[in-house]
Design a protein around this motif. Structure first.
Motif, PDB file in Angstrom:
ATOM      1  N   UNK A   1       7.952   2.388  -9.054  1.00 48.23           N
ATOM      2  CA  UNK A   1       7.643   3.064  -7.786  1.00 48.23           C
ATOM      3  C   UNK A   1       8.735   2.729  -6.766  1.00 48.23           C
ATOM      4  N   UNK A   2       9.259   3.763  -6.097  1.00 50.18           N
ATOM      5  CA  UNK A   2      10.300   3.555  -5.097  1.00 50.18           C
ATOM      6  C   UNK A   2      10.015   4.381  -3.844  1.00 50.18           C
ATOM      7  N   UNK A   3      10.700   3.996  -2.771  1.00 47.58           N
ATOM      8  CA  UNK A   3      10.654   4.749  -1.510  1.00 47.58           C
ATOM      9  C   UNK A   3      12.059   4.832  -0.954  1.00 47.58           C
ATOM     10  N   UNK A   4      12.450   6.031  -0.538  1.00 45.54           N
ATOM     11  CA  UNK A   4      13.762   6.207   0.075  1.00 45.54           C
ATOM     12  C   UNK A   4      13.743   5.628   1.486  1.00 45.54           C
ATOM     13  N   UNK A   5      14.637   4.683   1.750  1.00 44.91           N
ATOM     14  CA  UNK A   5      14.682   4.064   3.065  1.00 44.91           C
ATOM     15  C   UNK A   5      16.124   4.005   3.564  1.00 44.91           C
ATOM     16  N   UNK A   6      16.272   3.882   4.890  1.00 43.78           N
ATOM     17  CA  UNK A   6      17.602   3.920   5.490  1.00 43.78           C
ATOM     18  C   UNK A   6      18.398   2.647   5.193  1.00 43.78           C
ATOM     19  N   UNK A   7      17.758   1.488   5.313  1.00 48.98           N
ATOM     20  CA  UNK A   7      18.459   0.216   5.089  1.00 48.98           C
ATOM     21  C   UNK A   7      17.773  -0.559   3.972  1.00 48.98           C
ATOM     22  N   UNK A   8      18.295  -0.438   2.740  1.00 43.44           N
ATOM     23  CA  UNK A   8      17.647  -1.096   1.596  1.00 43.44           C
ATOM     24  C   UNK A   8      18.144  -2.506   1.326  1.00 43.44           C
TER      25      UNK A   8
ATOM     26  N   UNK B   1       0.859  -1.183   0.000  1.00 46.34           N
ATOM     27  CA  UNK B   1       0.000   0.000   0.000  1.00 46.34           C
ATOM     28  C   UNK B   1       0.891   1.228   0.000  1.00 46.34           C
ATOM     29  N   UNK B   2       0.386   2.329  -0.535  1.00 44.58           N
ATOM     30  CA  UNK B   2       1.242   3.501  -0.672  1.00 44.58           C
ATOM     31  C   UNK B   2       0.416   4.783  -0.628  1.00 44.58           C
ATOM     32  N   UNK B   3       1.103   5.866  -0.421  1.00 47.89           N
ATOM     33  CA  UNK B   3       0.564   7.208  -0.585  1.00 47.89           C
ATOM     34  C   UNK B   3       1.511   7.956  -1.501  1.00 47.89           C
TER      35      UNK B   3
ATOM     36  N   UNK C   1      17.010   4.004  -2.811  1.00 43.62           N
ATOM     37  CA  UNK C   1      15.704   3.996  -3.466  1.00 43.62           C
ATOM     38  C   UNK C   1      15.245   2.544  -3.635  1.00 43.62           C
ATOM     39  N   UNK C   2      14.413   2.094  -2.720  1.00 42.88           N
ATOM     40  CA  UNK C   2      13.940   0.712  -2.718  1.00 42.88           C
ATOM     41  C   UNK C   2      12.715   0.564  -3.611  1.00 42.88           C
ATOM     42  N   UNK C   3      12.692  -0.519  -4.383  1.00 45.62           N
ATOM     43  CA  UNK C   3      11.538  -0.821  -5.232  1.00 45.62           C
ATOM     44  C   UNK C   3      10.423  -1.371  -4.351  1.00 45.62           C
ATOM     45  N   UNK C   4       9.237  -0.764  -4.420  1.00 46.40           N
ATOM     46  CA  UNK C   4       8.164  -1.162  -3.500  1.00 46.40           C
ATOM     47  C   UNK C   4       7.235  -2.227  -4.074  1.00 46.40           C
ATOM     48  N   UNK C   5       7.369  -2.533  -5.369  1.00 48.99           N
ATOM     49  CA  UNK C   5       6.552  -3.608  -5.944  1.00 48.99           C
ATOM     50  C   UNK C   5       5.434  -3.130  -6.852  1.00 48.99           C
TER      51      UNK C   5
ATOM     52  N   UNK D   1       4.950   4.087   2.276  1.00 48.35           N
ATOM     53  CA  UNK D   1       4.957   2.709   1.798  1.00 48.35           C
ATOM     54  C   UNK D   1       4.582   1.824   2.971  1.00 48.35           C
ATOM     55  N   UNK D   2       3.450   1.162   2.852  1.00 49.23           N
ATOM     56  CA  UNK D   2       2.935   0.353   3.944  1.00 49.23           C
ATOM     57  C   UNK D   2       3.017  -1.116   3.580  1.00 49.23           C
ATOM     58  N   UNK D   3       3.624  -1.893   4.441  1.00 49.44           N
ATOM     59  CA  UNK D   3       3.749  -3.327   4.236  1.00 49.44           C
ATOM     60  C   UNK D   3       2.671  -4.036   5.059  1.00 49.44           C
ATOM     61  N   UNK D   4       2.330  -5.239   4.676  1.00 50.09           N
ATOM     62  CA  UNK D   4       1.356  -6.044   5.423  1.00 50.09           C
ATOM     63  C   UNK D   4       1.911  -7.450   5.571  1.00 50.09           C
ATOM     64  N   UNK D   5       3.154  -7.546   6.041  1.00 50.09           N
ATOM     65  CA  UNK D   5       3.829  -8.828   6.081  1.00 50.09           C
ATOM     66  C   UNK D   5       3.434  -9.691   7.251  1.00 50.09           C
TER      67      UNK D   5
END
Length: 332
Positions: free
Chosen positions: A128-135, A112-114, A163-167, A219-223
């Protein structure tokens, strides 16, 4: 435009909830994850979604009917493709070869994303990507000074990009993606034992496809349980200010601390609800205090304090737990 949603995974990290409900059908802020995903994608593309290809496992007819309704609500036609064996991201997409043509968006169903950008359908491709600290646990991309992707790296052991690929991916020519994925499968070209989408993307890039990035704000995960509860909380925050409490709910002598979602037919008495709680249809809550929790349908909760909890359908919970994960038809 066509939309392909691979969703055949077993959701093992979210058990016991996924033993009875496929993970994409788990509700977030009152709607199934996959419905939220479809609506959010429809919101960032100016093009009408014509067909939605759901790549599924052994789903029953009730679930298929629910997916048909989700497609119809955005004016699209649902198509079903069965993935019998899990052989990687590219293999999942290949199951929907029939609609992998023209403009295509691919979105993996636990994302899920905004985002505040609008997809430009004339771009060759968008990742689609999201900047994250630990990719290190994700696929990442590198870009040049013009914002064009130069490299796709799967789970880098050393830092190369944040820049992590969010899927979620867009392709102007779905046929080109189909060709590259089929080439991998026909020649048994694997990475880490599976057919990897990033390998097909790399081949497309080398043949002249210019990929740009679409950076998302959230970027919201539902793991697993805790991450899904957190995603429910954050999504409720996005909706704050909207009327999330059904007029058909009964609430007596309660304190409601927003944001809170309460569905129709639910009765709540002598309780404190919120913040960040979602309660499904036809539930009963009495003498309880709930925060940061997700409760599905037809569940009874009495004399209990809950936080960071996920409760399934048709559960009877009476006393004791504070943080718990209970699947459908549980008794406590």
């Amino acid at each position: 435009m066509n939309l392909i949603i691979p969703m055949a995974g077993k959701g093992k990290r979210l058990r016991p909830h996924t033993l009875t409900t496929p993970k994409p059908l788990i509700p977030i802020a009152g709607k199934p994850i996959v419905q939220r995903l479809v609506e959010d994608i429809a919101g960032v593309t100016p093009e009408k979604i014509e067909k939605i290809g759901f790549v599924i496992g052994d789903f029953d007819e009730d679930i298929k009917r629910a997916l048909i309704r989700i497609a119809e609500e955005v004016g699209a036609e649902a198509h079903f493709f069965v993935q019998d064996t899990a052989e990687g991201t590219a293999h999942a997409i290949a199951c929907a070869n029939e609609i992998l043509e023209g403009k295509v968006t691919v979105a993996f169903s636990d994302t899920l994303f905004r985002a505040d950008f609008q997809l430009n359908p004339e771009d060759d491709g968008i990742i689609w990507t999201k900047q994250i600290e630990d990719p290190s646990a994700f696929g990442v991309v590198k870009t040049n000074s013009e914002g064009i992707i130069t490299d796709f790296i799967e789970k880098p052991k050393e830092f190369v990009s944040d820049q992590a690929i969010i899927g979620i991916y867009y392709f102007k020519k779905g046929e080109d993606l189909r060709r590259e994925i089929n080439y991998l499968i026909e020649n048994n070209i694997r990475g880490g034992g599976e057919f990897q989408l990033t390998m097909a993307l790399e081949n497309l890039k080398n043949k002249g496809t210019n990929f740009t990035i679409g950076t998302v704000n959230e970027w919201l995960d539902c793991g697993n349980k805790s991450i899904t509860v957190e995603s429910n909380s954050r999504y409720l925050g996005f909706l704050k200010g909207e009327n999330l409490i059904s007029d058909d709910a009964t609430i007596k002598n309660c304190e409601i601390i927003e944001p809170v979602f309460i569905d129709e037919g639910t009765e709540i008495v002598n309780s404190t609800i919120g913040p960040s709680v979602s309660i499904g249809k036809n539930c009963k809550v009495c003498n309880s205090k709930l925060s940061d929790s997700l409760i599905q349908n037809n569940t009874s909760i009495m004399d209990v304090e809950l936080t960071n909890s996920m409760i399934g359908n048709s559960v009877n919970l009476n006393g004791q737990p504070k943080s718990v994960s209970l699947g459908d038809f549980s008794e406590w």
